[in-house]
Write a protein that holds these residues in place. Structure first.
Motif, PDB file in Angstrom:
ATOM      1  N   TYR A 115      12.656   9.384  -2.323  1.00 25.13           N
ATOM      2  CA  TYR A 115      11.561   9.244  -3.282  1.00 25.13           C
ATOM      3  C   TYR A 115      10.228   9.183  -2.532  1.00 25.13           C
ATOM      4  O   TYR A 115      10.159   8.693  -1.402  1.00 25.13           O
ATOM      5  N   ALA A 116       9.187   9.678  -3.161  1.00 22.34           N
ATOM      6  CA  ALA A 116       7.828   9.586  -2.641  1.00 22.34           C
ATOM      7  C   ALA A 116       6.937   9.077  -3.758  1.00 22.34           C
ATOM      8  O   ALA A 116       7.173   9.365  -4.945  1.00 22.34           O
ATOM      9  N   GLY A 159       4.948  14.746   5.425  1.00 20.69           N
ATOM     10  CA  GLY A 159       4.326  15.335   4.247  1.00 20.69           C
ATOM     11  C   GLY A 159       4.572  14.552   2.981  1.00 20.69           C
ATOM     12  O   GLY A 159       4.505  15.103   1.886  1.00 20.69           O
ATOM     13  N   ASP A 160       4.885  13.241   3.091  1.00 18.74           N
ATOM     14  CA  ASP A 160       5.165  12.453   1.905  1.00 18.74           C
ATOM     15  C   ASP A 160       4.341  11.171   1.892  1.00 18.74           C
ATOM     16  O   ASP A 160       3.619  10.859   2.835  1.00 18.74           O
ATOM     17  N   SER A 161       4.440  10.438   0.792  1.00 19.63           N
ATOM     18  CA  SER A 161       3.735   9.181   0.613  1.00 19.63           C
ATOM     19  C   SER A 161       4.755   8.110   0.271  1.00 19.63           C
ATOM     20  O   SER A 161       5.525   8.260  -0.683  1.00 19.63           O
ATOM     21  N   ASP A 184       8.089  13.721  -7.403  1.00 19.68           N
ATOM     22  CA  ASP A 184       8.764  14.931  -7.858  1.00 19.68           C
ATOM     23  C   ASP A 184       8.739  15.103  -9.368  1.00 19.68           C
ATOM     24  O   ASP A 184       8.450  16.191  -9.875  1.00 19.68           O
ATOM     25  N   ASP A 185       9.061  14.042 -10.122  1.00 16.68           N
ATOM     26  CA  ASP A 185       9.158  14.198 -11.576  1.00 16.68           C
ATOM     27  C   ASP A 185       8.067  13.465 -12.351  1.00 16.68           C
ATOM     28  O   ASP A 185       8.017  13.543 -13.577  1.00 16.68           O
ATOM     29  N   GLN A 186       7.189  12.724 -11.646  1.00 11.41           N
ATOM     30  CA  GLN A 186       6.056  12.022 -12.247  1.00 11.41           C
ATOM     31  C   GLN A 186       6.470  10.951 -13.251  1.00 11.41           C
ATOM     32  O   GLN A 186       5.680  10.547 -14.109  1.00 11.41           O
ATOM     33  N   TRP A 230       0.844  -1.195   0.000  1.00 14.19           N
ATOM     34  CA  TRP A 230       0.000   0.000   0.000  1.00 14.19           C
ATOM     35  C   TRP A 230       0.883   1.250   0.000  1.00 14.19           C
ATOM     36  O   TRP A 230       2.087   1.190   0.275  1.00 14.19           O
ATOM     37  N   VAL A 231       0.255   2.384  -0.319  1.00 19.72           N
ATOM     38  CA  VAL A 231       0.897   3.686  -0.191  1.00 19.72           C
ATOM     39  C   VAL A 231       0.412   4.311   1.106  1.00 19.72           C
ATOM     40  O   VAL A 231      -0.784   4.315   1.396  1.00 19.72           O
ATOM     41  N   GLU A 232       1.341   4.811   1.884  1.00 16.20           N
ATOM     42  CA  GLU A 232       1.019   5.400   3.185  1.00 16.20           C
ATOM     43  C   GLU A 232       1.391   6.876   3.184  1.00 16.20           C
ATOM     44  O   GLU A 232       2.544   7.240   2.919  1.00 16.20           O
TER      45      GLU A 232
END
Length: 633
Positions: free
Chosen positions: A75-76, A55-57, A108-110, A47-49
């Protein structure tokens, strides 16, 4: 900020709205961790938390009773496709690779990165800085990742369905539609389904379900549009027999249907209720096809969520997870059902539910740190609005065991964003922050919200700034008649579209509110229409009307154009990197109110986008908003 004439700003800790509480804004923010994109793969749960404190995932893995952070340092994990993202990672299991590998979208850079947790090797798969990705779907048989691609080109934005190979190759699968959503593969990799639609339709008004056959290398050999009409499809999937299933609202609610190759459709056993919210994000699973013709279904009834197993042939039903009232991101490993759930005592939890026994284990998430005597519980709010139509919401009375109420409390109205979204009867620590201090809170699901069927959701078509505002004012009247609040001390707040409803309410009810807060809210819909992103480019026309044929509506419903009618003090909060509601909207509204002599305050955050994520900023918002309101109690 000085108090208005005739009122005292002197502190009185026994006055509702000024109650002292040890539950601080920082605690409320820190307790608001959330989870998304839950999935089962490679014998583990992923999962993503979202962590407010940082302030990040981050991407997490749960295996053999232990959880582990997977995201490499620095990285997030977060997609910004359509600005709202979703589907930000997928897993390619180790059974088909030397090691399990994870493809994720870096915030950050998608771009899509491929990461091997076992070896810690990391490399970039996509390398065009003008592209974004979301809705990731693993195609392990062909060593590739399917994704929705958003290309930001000179003067235009294009969306496509693409396949990104683990060698960095790229193949376009579909590019004729304006928008794409939710690519899903059958277990054998031979079938692909996705949702697409064209402007001016929206993902919750009218879409197409596409069904394709893939050849060995993975190119589309045949494709067809599943027959449909004025309906919105979402969350397609294939059962273990390869049958295409999908939610559609053709019956008036988003319920599951089985769709045959000849175009025939069969509604699967389910309640006449919405089994999903509006599809703002990719990758949301609120239902699931299991083995032996069982379905895992979640649905909303009167605003409250339910979860059950339902047999597609016998209609047998087994209710699950009693006590929880919202369910998202269902997945299964064949032995257990997993989901992200919430309740009035827990804002977000990851649950494991044994499919055979129904036994429940909470893997992640905690109950509120507030004791039961201090926890405000949601009460269903059902009332009549303009024209005798029903409106919905949840009412939270003030609650603080160290205080005793000797007078009717002030009311704070929450207006959610979207506006095609919803609020839920689950623990929201922001609400508890206010009820701890003696405010009553009403969280409105005004007409136009999701969860109450297609007709209720469509009610805002052409009526934004009118219908929602009618529901705000009717809620005040209703609660005042019930004696639940002091109707002379009403405050209102809203974010994004909720900020627009808030400002419009100040115009329609100029004597009803003591103060208000707009968080990255819309103040000029015509200006928003001209600059907003592609996903919502036609939304304003649907909500208000065609500005060429109905220009008067845009003047009548523009808080900026009607600023001289606002006499209520307002505090504004705005992120300066917001690409959905541009900062200029807030800047112009603040200037207009200031020119008119209305008490106004503006707080901006240089590094926030649409929806604040940093703990320090979220804390500051609550603290400054409270101080602003208390000056006008």
């Amino acid at each position: 900020m000085s108090a208005p004439q005739g009122l005292s700003a002197k502190s009185d800790s026994h006055q509702p709205g000024r109650w002292a509480s040890e539950f601080s804004a920082a605690q409320a923010v820190a307790a608001s961790a959330d989870y998304s994109d839950l999935c089962c793969a490679d014998g583990a749960l992923w999962w993503v938390e979202f962590r407010p404190s940082q302030g990040d995932s981050v991407l997490m893995q749960y295996r053999d009773g232990h959880s582990l952070r997977i995201t490499p340092k620095g990285y997030a994990v977060r997609s910004r496709v359509y600005e709202y993202g979703g589907g930000s990672f997928c897993v390619l299991p180790g059974s088909l690779e030397p090691d399990c590998q994870v493809a994720f979208v870096n915030a950050d850079d998608q771009q899509i990165y491929l990461h091997c947790p076992a070896t810690q090797q990391l490399r970039k798969l996509s390398k065009n800085p003008e592209y974004r990705y979301g809705g990731l779907c693993a195609d392990p048989l062909r060593r590739r990742v399917l994704a929705v691609e958003e290309a930001h080109l000179p003067g235009r934005v294009e969306h496509r369905l693409v396949a990104i190979g683990l060698d960095g190759s790229r193949q376009v699968l579909a590019d004729a539609a304006d928008f794409y959503h939710s690519p899903q593969l059958s277990d054998d990799g031979a079938q692909l389904a996705w949702i697409e639609w064209d402007r001016p339709n929206l993902s919750w008004t009218r879409t197409r379900l596409m069904h394709a056959r893939l050849d060995g290398p993975g190119a589309i050999s045949t494709r067809q549009t599943v027959p449909g009409g004025d309906e919105a499809f979402q969350q397609p999937q294939f059962d273990q027999q390869g049958q295409l299933l999908c939610l559609t609202d053709r019956s008036g609610y988003w319920v599951p249907w089985a769709l045959a190759a000849d175009g025939s459709a069969t509604r699967l056993p389910s309640h006449a209720a919405d089994h999903a919210p509006a599809p703002w994000q990719q990758g949301v699973n609120t239902w699931l096809a299991l083995k032996d013709h069982w379905l895992a279904l979640s649905w909303t009834d009167g605003g409250y969520g339910h979860l059950a197993l339902r047999h597609a042939r016998s209609s047998e039903e087994r209710l699950l997870a009693h006590g929880y009232s919202r369910f998202r991101y269902l997945c299964s490993d064949g032995q257990a059902l997993y989901c992200i759930a919430a309740s009035p005592r827990c804002s977000a939890a990851i649950l494991r539910i044994d499919l055979a026994s129904g036994a429940l284990t909470r893997l992640r998430g905690d109950d509120s740190s507030l004791p039961a005597d201090d926890l405000a519980q949601p009460q269903r709010l059902l009332y009549l609005s303009e024209g005798g139509e029903t409106a919905h919401g949840f009412f939270y009375p003030p609650r603080n065991s160290a205080q005793s109420a000797t007078q009717a409390p002030p009311l704070l109205i929450f207006t959610h964003g979207g506006p095609t979204s919803a609020c839920y009867p689950v623990l929201d620590n922001r609400i508890q922050f206010w009820t701890q201090r003696g405010f009553a809170v009403v969280d409105l699901n005004y007409r136009g919200s999701t969860g109450y069927g297609r007709a209720y959701r469509q009610r805002l078509q052409g009526g934004w700034g009118v219908v929602d505002v009618q529901d705000v004012l009717a809620a005040i009247e209703h609660l005042g008649r019930q004696g639940c609040i002091d109707p002379q001390r009403v405050f209102i707040r809203g974010s994004s579209a909720g900020g627009y409803t808030t400002l419009c309410s100040l115009i329609a009810g100029p004597q009803r509110f003591r103060a208000a807060a707009s968080l990255y809210g819309v103040s000029d819909p015509l200006q928003l229409r001209a600059v907003t992103h592609k996903f919502e480019a036609d939304y304003i026309d649907w909500l208000i009307g065609d500005p060429d044929t109905q220009p008067e509506r845009y003047v009548e419903r523009s808080p900026l154009a009607q600023a001289e009618r606002i006499r209520t003090p307002v505090i504004f909060f705005q992120g300066l990197r917001d690409a959905v509601v541009l900062p200029s909207q807030t800047e112009q509204m603040v200037a207009a109110l200031d020119d008119n002599g209305v008490p106004v305050h503006s707080v901006t955050f240089a590094d926030e986008r649409h929806g604040f994520r940093q703990a320090a900023h979220l804390t500051q918002v609550l603290e400054e908003e409270l101080a602003f309101y208390q000056a006008w109690l």
